[in-house]
Design an enzyme around this catalytic site. Structure first.
Site, short mmCIF file in Angstrom:
data_model
loop_
_atom_site.label_atom_id
_atom_site.label_comp_id
_atom_site.label_asym_id
_atom_site.label_seq_id
_atom_site.Cartn_x
_atom_site.Cartn_y
_atom_site.Cartn_z
N SER A 51 -43.68 -74.62 10.56
CA SER A 51 -43.10 -75.75 11.29
C SER A 51 -42.55 -75.34 12.65
O SER A 51 -42.26 -76.20 13.47
CB SER A 51 -42.00 -76.42 10.46
OG SER A 51 -40.91 -75.55 10.26
N HIS A 52 -42.38 -74.03 12.90
CA HIS A 52 -41.81 -73.61 14.18
C HIS A 52 -42.57 -72.45 14.81
O HIS A 52 -42.00 -71.60 15.49
CB HIS A 52 -40.31 -73.29 14.02
CG HIS A 52 -39.50 -74.53 13.83
ND1 HIS A 52 -39.46 -75.19 12.63
CD2 HIS A 52 -38.78 -75.27 14.70
CE1 HIS A 52 -38.72 -76.29 12.75
NE2 HIS A 52 -38.29 -76.36 14.00
N ASP A 192 -41.60 -80.02 9.26
CA ASP A 192 -42.41 -80.09 8.03
C ASP A 192 -42.83 -81.52 7.75
O ASP A 192 -43.95 -81.76 7.28
CB ASP A 192 -41.63 -79.51 6.85
CG ASP A 192 -41.78 -78.01 6.77
OD1 ASP A 192 -42.85 -77.51 7.16
OD2 ASP A 192 -40.83 -77.33 6.35
P1 NDP Z 1 -36.95 -72.97 4.72
O1 NDP Z 1 -36.53 -73.88 3.63
O2 NDP Z 1 -38.39 -72.69 4.90
O3 NDP Z 1 -36.24 -71.56 4.55
C1 NDP Z 1 -34.87 -71.47 4.56
C2 NDP Z 1 -34.37 -70.04 4.41
O4 NDP Z 1 -34.34 -69.70 3.03
C3 NDP Z 1 -35.25 -68.99 5.08
O5 NDP Z 1 -34.41 -68.00 5.60
C4 NDP Z 1 -36.12 -68.50 3.93
O6 NDP Z 1 -36.62 -67.20 4.11
C5 NDP Z 1 -35.14 -68.55 2.79
N1 NDP Z 1 -35.79 -68.71 1.50
C6 NDP Z 1 -36.78 -69.59 1.15
N2 NDP Z 1 -37.10 -69.43 -0.14
C7 NDP Z 1 -36.31 -68.45 -0.63
C8 NDP Z 1 -36.17 -67.82 -1.90
N3 NDP Z 1 -36.91 -68.20 -2.92
N4 NDP Z 1 -35.24 -66.86 -2.03
C9 NDP Z 1 -34.48 -66.47 -1.00
N5 NDP Z 1 -34.57 -67.02 0.24
C10 NDP Z 1 -35.47 -67.99 0.41
O7 NDP Z 1 -36.31 -73.47 6.10
P2 NDP Z 1 -36.31 -74.93 6.71
O8 NDP Z 1 -37.64 -75.56 6.46
O9 NDP Z 1 -35.09 -75.65 6.31
O10 NDP Z 1 -36.20 -74.58 8.27
C11 NDP Z 1 -37.31 -73.99 8.92
C12 NDP Z 1 -36.99 -73.69 10.35
O11 NDP Z 1 -36.78 -74.88 11.06
C13 NDP Z 1 -35.74 -72.84 10.58
O12 NDP Z 1 -36.14 -71.68 11.28
C14 NDP Z 1 -34.84 -73.71 11.44
O13 NDP Z 1 -34.12 -73.02 12.46
C15 NDP Z 1 -35.83 -74.65 12.07
N6 NDP Z 1 -35.18 -75.90 12.43
C16 NDP Z 1 -34.83 -76.08 13.73
C17 NDP Z 1 -34.18 -77.24 14.11
C18 NDP Z 1 -33.71 -77.43 15.50
O14 NDP Z 1 -33.04 -78.42 15.77
N7 NDP Z 1 -34.01 -76.59 16.44
C19 NDP Z 1 -33.88 -78.30 13.15
C20 NDP Z 1 -34.26 -77.97 11.81
C21 NDP Z 1 -34.90 -76.81 11.46
P3 NDP Z 1 -38.20 -66.97 4.38
O15 NDP Z 1 -38.44 -67.48 5.79
O16 NDP Z 1 -38.41 -65.52 4.22
O17 NDP Z 1 -38.94 -67.79 3.36
O1 PYC Z 2 -37.87 -79.27 12.43
O2 PYC Z 2 -36.12 -80.54 12.19
C1 PYC Z 2 -36.87 -79.86 12.87
C2 PYC Z 2 -36.58 -79.68 14.31
C3 PYC Z 2 -35.81 -80.45 15.10
C4 PYC Z 2 -35.82 -79.89 16.35
C5 PYC Z 2 -36.60 -78.79 16.29
N1 PYC Z 2 -37.04 -78.66 15.03
#
Ligand code: NDP
Ligand code: PYC
Length: 342
Positions: A51-52, A192
């Site tokens: 997703s990023h 996502d």
């Molecule tokens: P995920 O749910 O994919 O992962 C969340 C964290 O949990 C990661 O560090 C992941 O590590 C870890 N993890 C996942 N499964 C396990 C497990 N079974 N055991 C232990 N740790 C685990 O993240 P999101 O989908 O919520 O977010 C994805 C990205 O989106 C992030 O990088 C976030 O910064 C970005 N984002 C940015 C936004 C913005 O405004 N700029 C807004 C929202 C999200 P691993 O990667 O190794 O699986």
């Molecule tokens: O995936 O939620 C998201 C997001 C918002 C801004 C950048 N990523």
């Protein structure tokens, strides 16, 4: 290289970096922004962050075309006030603003034990872990949060109030990659949801509700209704904290302000970001190496029972990419190349 089994193309980091930079320059970004953005999205692709990763260069291009982003913004580093380092991003994309503030954040944190980097008025579309890693590389712990657009309803409600509001944390480890977690406080990230919409696949249960507040797994219905927080009231409270700490506390926009500013143009969120850094040597004192060893024992008590640490999947993907190249789905590559024709 093309792998027909996965229908992916494989690139070296530098090849993909050059492609991302070309696209960023093509949509009008200045050289420094293009470099900083390319570094972040290519790192995401290398670490298999669907997703990023490089997909986000499409978001960057469409945001650039809304006219709401200052493509030539020169982030302004303000005079440091106590522990607070402030960068005004001038409504430009966030990666260059972070780069601008990082040296002062590290210096302030090493001097005082605790430092805050406040970024104001940045357009934000990236993952937070690259920033966490840039801080842990200096032997510091980090805690980062940022709002986004109001897409997410509070627990017990059905109308969007919060952004997907990610929180990321990093802990430096001797001779090891850092302990890092980074996640949205929504049940799934907006990125996502977009990937499900593009692929025509349903969302996981619990990701959102439709316009009538009924649970839905249809990405379009949830986009019209509301996404939900993870962990019910707990995610809702954490998301509220992000609005307060990385919005109101730093005198910047909330996710509701950000989406109001966008006014349906489909751009990326615009707001602030709060980046906190901690110097363990100042907190734990001379015995820090001893305490650092205790942290290692804590990690071992997790992994010794077969559980994994967050970021382990990502680090494994990084090693794979370094070995065999960075995989980019062919369709996504075609979309990126098509951007260069427009
Ligand atoms: P995920 O749910 O994919 O992962 C969340 C964290 O949990 C990661 O560090 C992941 O590590 C870890 N993890 C996942 N499964 C396990 C497990 N079974 N055991 C232990 N740790 C685990 O993240 P999101 O989908 O919520 O977010 C994805 C990205 O989106 C992030 O990088 C976030 O910064 C970005 N984002 C940015 C936004 C913005 O405004 N700029 C807004 C929202 C999200 P691993 O990667 O190794 O699986
Ligand atoms: O995936 O939620 C998201 C997001 C918002 C801004 C950048 N990523």
């Amino acid at each position: 290289m093309h792998d027909s089994a996965t229908d992916s193309l494989y690139f070296s980091f530098d090849e993909l970096l050059q492609l991302a930079q070309r696209v960023a320059r093509h949509v009008g970004l200045g050289e420094d922004h293009a470099r900083a953005i390319a570094q972040v999205v290519v790192s995401g692709q290398r670490d298999a962050c669907g997703s990023h990763g490089i997909y986000r260069i499409l978001s960057c291009a469409s945001a650039a075309r809304t006219g709401l982003v200052n493509l030539q913004a020169q982030p302004q580093l303000q005079p440091v006030q106590g522990a607070v380092v402030r960068v005004d991003a001038q409504r430009g994309f966030s990666p260059l603003a972070f780069e601008t503030g990082l040296p002062a954040l590290v210096e302030t944190t090493k001097r005082l034990g605790l430092g805050a980097l406040v970024i104001n008025q940045c357009v934000h579309f990236t993952a937070l872990w690259p920033e966490v890693e840039a801080i842990t590389a200096h032997g510091l712990a980090a805690l980062i949060m940022t709002p986004s657009h109001a897409w997410v309803a509070p627990a017990g409600g059905s109308k969007p109030v919060f952004g997907t509001n990610p929180i990321a944390f990093g802990w430096p480890r001797p001779g090891e990659v850092p302990y890092v977690f980074d996640f949205a406080t929504s049940a799934i990230a907006r990125g996502d949801l977009e990937l499900h919409r593009r692929a025509g696949t349903p969302l996981p249960d619990g990701a959102g509700v439709d316009e009538n507040g009924a649970p839905s797994t249809d990405p379009l219905a949830v986009a019209r209704g509301a996404m939900l927080t993870f962990g019910g009231h707990k995610g809702s409270a954490l998301s509220t904290m992000v609005e307060l700490m990385a919005g109101i506390l730093i005198g910047d926009w909330t996710s509701q302000d950000s989406i109001a500013f966008d006014a349906g143009r489909g751009g990326q969120p615009c707001h602030g970001e709060l980046i906190l850094a901690f110097d363990p040597e100042r907190f734990a004192g001379d015995d820090w190496p001893l305490h650092q060893q205790r942290a290692e024992e804590l990690f071992a008590s997790i992994t010794n029972q077969g559980a994994r640490l967050p970021s382990e999947r990502r680090y494994a993907a990084r090693r794979d990419s370094e070995r065999r190249g960075i995989a980019v789905p062919r369709g996504l590559h075609e979309e990126i190349m098509a951007l260069l024709e427009r």
